[in-house]
Design an enzyme around this catalytic site. Structure first.
Site, PDB file in Angstrom:
ATOM      1  CE1 TYR A  46      -2.230  -8.266  10.503  1.00  0.00           C
ATOM      2  CE2 TYR A  46      -4.360  -9.214   9.990  1.00  0.00           C
ATOM      3  CZ  TYR A  46      -3.492  -8.294   9.852  1.00  0.00           C
ATOM      4  OH  TYR A  46      -3.676  -7.215   8.680  1.00  0.00           O
ATOM      5  CG  ASP A  97     -10.832  -8.902   6.302  1.00  0.00           C
ATOM      6  OD1 ASP A  97      -9.628  -8.604   6.682  1.00  0.00           O
ATOM      7  OD2 ASP A  97     -11.105 -10.151   5.927  1.00  0.00           O
ATOM      8  CB  ALA A 135       0.619  -3.953   9.496  1.00  0.00           C
ATOM      9  CG  LEU A 147      -1.957   1.063   1.413  1.00  0.00           C
ATOM     10  CD1 LEU A 147      -2.765   1.140   0.267  1.00  0.00           C
ATOM     11  CD2 LEU A 147      -2.804   0.978   2.538  1.00  0.00           C
ATOM     12  CD1 TRP A 190      -9.452 -11.174   1.900  1.00  0.00           C
ATOM     13  CD2 TRP A 190     -10.213 -11.930   0.131  1.00  0.00           C
ATOM     14  NE1 TRP A 190     -10.376 -12.194   2.498  1.00  0.00           N
ATOM     15  CE2 TRP A 190     -10.512 -12.614   1.102  1.00  0.00           C
ATOM     16  CE3 TRP A 190     -10.319 -12.216  -1.171  1.00  0.00           C
ATOM     17  CZ2 TRP A 190     -11.529 -13.935   1.007  1.00  0.00           C
ATOM     18  CZ3 TRP A 190     -11.138 -13.328  -1.380  1.00  0.00           C
ATOM     19  CH2 TRP A 190     -11.928 -14.324  -0.286  1.00  0.00           C
TER      20      TRP A 190
HETATM   21  N1  LIG Z   1      -2.080  -7.442   2.936  1.00  0.00           N
HETATM   22  C1  LIG Z   1      -3.481  -7.705   3.227  1.00  0.00           C
HETATM   23  O1  LIG Z   1      -4.109  -8.575   2.691  1.00  0.00           O
HETATM   24  C2  LIG Z   1      -4.026  -7.095   4.079  1.00  0.00           C
HETATM   25  C3  LIG Z   1      -5.362  -7.142   4.642  1.00  0.00           C
HETATM   26  C4  LIG Z   1      -6.043  -6.574   5.649  1.00  0.00           C
HETATM   27  C5  LIG Z   1      -5.445  -5.373   5.999  1.00  0.00           C
HETATM   28  N2  LIG Z   1      -4.114  -5.023   5.611  1.00  0.00           N
HETATM   29  C6  LIG Z   1      -3.428  -3.755   6.339  1.00  0.00           C
HETATM   30  O2  LIG Z   1      -3.275  -2.864   5.355  1.00  0.00           O
HETATM   31  C7  LIG Z   1      -2.036  -2.179   5.811  1.00  0.00           C
HETATM   32  C8  LIG Z   1      -1.083  -2.259   4.541  1.00  0.00           C
HETATM   33  O3  LIG Z   1      -0.715  -3.700   4.241  1.00  0.00           O
HETATM   34  P1  LIG Z   1       0.419  -4.070   3.138  1.00  0.00           P
HETATM   35  O4  LIG Z   1      -0.422  -5.284   2.705  1.00  0.00           O
HETATM   36  O5  LIG Z   1       0.586  -2.798   2.601  1.00  0.00           O
HETATM   37  O6  LIG Z   1       1.469  -4.456   4.125  1.00  0.00           O
HETATM   38  P2  LIG Z   1       2.884  -5.046   3.669  1.00  0.00           P
HETATM   39  O7  LIG Z   1       3.077  -4.840   2.327  1.00  0.00           O
HETATM   40  O8  LIG Z   1       3.545  -6.267   4.478  1.00  0.00           O
HETATM   41  O9  LIG Z   1       3.752  -3.876   4.256  1.00  0.00           O
HETATM   42  C9  LIG Z   1       3.889  -3.315   5.746  1.00  0.00           C
HETATM   43  C10 LIG Z   1       5.067  -2.684   5.720  1.00  0.00           C
HETATM   44  O10 LIG Z   1       5.496  -2.192   7.116  1.00  0.00           O
HETATM   45  C11 LIG Z   1       6.755  -2.471   7.223  1.00  0.00           C
HETATM   46  N3  LIG Z   1       6.812  -2.600   8.791  1.00  0.00           N
HETATM   47  C12 LIG Z   1       7.059  -3.505   9.490  1.00  0.00           C
HETATM   48  N4  LIG Z   1       7.317  -3.286  10.579  1.00  0.00           N
HETATM   49  C13 LIG Z   1       7.833  -1.956  10.935  1.00  0.00           C
HETATM   50  C14 LIG Z   1       7.898  -1.245  11.888  1.00  0.00           C
HETATM   51  N5  LIG Z   1       8.415  -1.421  13.155  1.00  0.00           N
HETATM   52  N6  LIG Z   1       8.147   0.140  11.414  1.00  0.00           N
HETATM   53  C15 LIG Z   1       7.991   0.807  10.427  1.00  0.00           C
HETATM   54  N7  LIG Z   1       7.780  -0.153   9.300  1.00  0.00           N
HETATM   55  C16 LIG Z   1       7.427  -1.496   9.547  1.00  0.00           C
HETATM   56  C17 LIG Z   1       7.283  -3.222   6.607  1.00  0.00           C
HETATM   57  O11 LIG Z   1       8.668  -3.267   6.290  1.00  0.00           O
HETATM   58  P3  LIG Z   1       9.468  -4.783   6.252  1.00  0.00           P
HETATM   59  O12 LIG Z   1       9.147  -5.137   5.065  1.00  0.00           O
HETATM   60  O13 LIG Z   1      10.751  -4.227   6.641  1.00  0.00           O
HETATM   61  O14 LIG Z   1       8.970  -5.726   7.431  1.00  0.00           O
HETATM   62  C18 LIG Z   1       6.537  -3.404   5.159  1.00  0.00           C
HETATM   63  O15 LIG Z   1       7.171  -2.388   4.407  1.00  0.00           O
HETATM   64  C19 LIG Z   1      -1.674  -2.728   6.858  1.00  0.00           C
HETATM   65  O16 LIG Z   1      -2.068  -2.119   8.007  1.00  0.00           O
HETATM   66  C20 LIG Z   1      -2.457  -4.275   6.889  1.00  0.00           C
HETATM   67  O17 LIG Z   1      -2.421  -4.885   8.107  1.00  0.00           O
HETATM   68  C21 LIG Z   1      -3.459  -5.781   4.753  1.00  0.00           C
END
Ligand SMILES: NC(=O)c1ccc[n+]([C@@H]2O[C@H](COP(=O)([O-])OP(=O)(O)OC[C@H]3O[C@@H](n4cnc5c(N)ncnc54)[C@H](OP(=O)(O)O)[C@@H]3O)[C@@H](O)[C@H]2O)c1
Length: 272
Positions: A117, A94, A56, A11, A142
């Site tokens: 989580y 979700d 996250a 994101l 998702w």
């Molecule tokens: N992916 C899904 O399907 C999904 C579903 C529902 C909600 N969400 C929510 O949507 C949001 C964006 O998700 P996404 O899929 O873009 O996540 P993502 O691709 O996993 O990216 C999360 C980022 O957070 C970074 N991070 C982890 N620990 C950290 C810290 N202590 N300080 C700063 N950065 C840190 C990670 O860095 P590293 O790579 O170095 O660990 C990664 O770059 C999150 O809040 C997630 O919970 C995601």
């Protein structure tokens, strides 16, 4: 200036494309959101109008064995951003719901996370809503993108290597193109008013199973890999996932005047 934290994720990278120079971007290297001294110093040194927190701990199964790490990133980190950043848009999930519903989940439905989580993300929501002066929580699900790791990329990799794959058919939700969520965030940022505290749901439109999603990915990718529907019970995993987690998006649509793309159109766009 806007600040995007967790900017190296799917994101975060989509937001960079949409917001460009309107925001500054901090990946984990630039700002570890769990480090109180770093967070405090970061905000003291900059004039940040609004933080969009995309950082996250998303490893849902791993979180069951490493609850402390999940708690730090998903609960403590958002609390620190709220305390020192004051104005926060926080992305949640979700998985705060238990999946036992016959209709799409509304923002004020009772939460009951089934996993570490989900519990840690819910605590993060609460911390942001309590500690920030302006707090907008967006629950999504998702997520996929051309960036990072996600289901679409995994299916394309496996689909190219295998003639058949088992995918669960008894978990229903809505895929969300991170590019659509990024565009929605860009549209709602100017409408966030001081003192606002609210929760919204955002995903693409439509309700499907992972099996349906996998079939569409194979078809649109031109792969002949057969997708076989299987029950979640036959697919052992550490964390329990909600069976039905479709999100009701009426509130975000009405409040911010958004029109939300259909999941298949967005998948086609992403694969193109
Ligand atoms: N992916 C899904 O399907 C999904 C579903 C529902 C909600 N969400 C929510 O949507 C949001 C964006 O998700 P996404 O899929 O873009 O996540 P993502 O691709 O996993 O990216 C999360 C980022 O957070 C970074 N991070 C982890 N620990 C950290 C810290 N202590 N300080 C700063 N950065 C840190 C990670 O860095 P590293 O790579 O170095 O660990 C990664 O770059 C999150 O809040 C997630 O919970 C995601």
């Amino acid at each position: 200036m806007l600040l995007v934290t967790g900017a190296g994720g799917q994101l975060g990278q989509e937001l960079r494309l949409v917001l460009g120079e309107k925001a500054m971007y901090a990946g984990r290297q630039e700002l570890d959101i769990t480090d109180e001294h770093a967070v405090k110093a970061f905000f003291a040194a900059r004039d940040v109008e609004l933080v969009i927190n995309c950082a996250a701990y998303n490893a849902v199964d791993q979180a069951e064995d490493d609850a402390q790490a999940a708690e730090r990133v998903n609960s403590l980190g958002p609390a620190l951003l709220a305390r020192y950043g004051r104005r926060v848009i926080h992305i949640s999930t979700d998985y705060v719901f238990d999946g036992a519903s016959a209709r799409p989940w509304r923002e004020d439905d009772e939460t009951r996370p089934l996993s570490v989580y989900g519990r840690t993300k819910l605590a993060g929501e609460r911390a942001v809503l309590e500690e920030a002066e302006t707090a907008v929580v967006i629950r999504t699900q998702w997520l996929y993108s051309r960036f990072g790791k996600n289901f679409v990329k995994t299916m394309r990799r496996l689909g190219a290597e295998h003639s058949s794959l088992n995918v669960v058919y008894d978990q229903t939700g809505s895929p969300t193109a991170a590019s659509d969520l990024a565009a929605a965030l860009a549209a709602l940022v100017p409408q966030v008013t001081p003192g606002m505290k609210d929760v919204f749901h955002y995903s693409n439109e439509g309700a499907i199973s992972w099996y349906d999603f996998a079939c569409a990915i194979m078809r649109l990718s031109g792969y002949s890999c057969t997708v076989c529907p299987v029950e979640s019970a036959s697919w052992p995993s550490r964390a329990v996932r909600p069976a039905y987690s479709v999100l009701n998006k009426s509130k975000i649509r009405q409040r911010f005047g958004l029109s939300i793309p259909w999941w298949l159109d967005s998948l086609e766009n992403c694969l193109r």
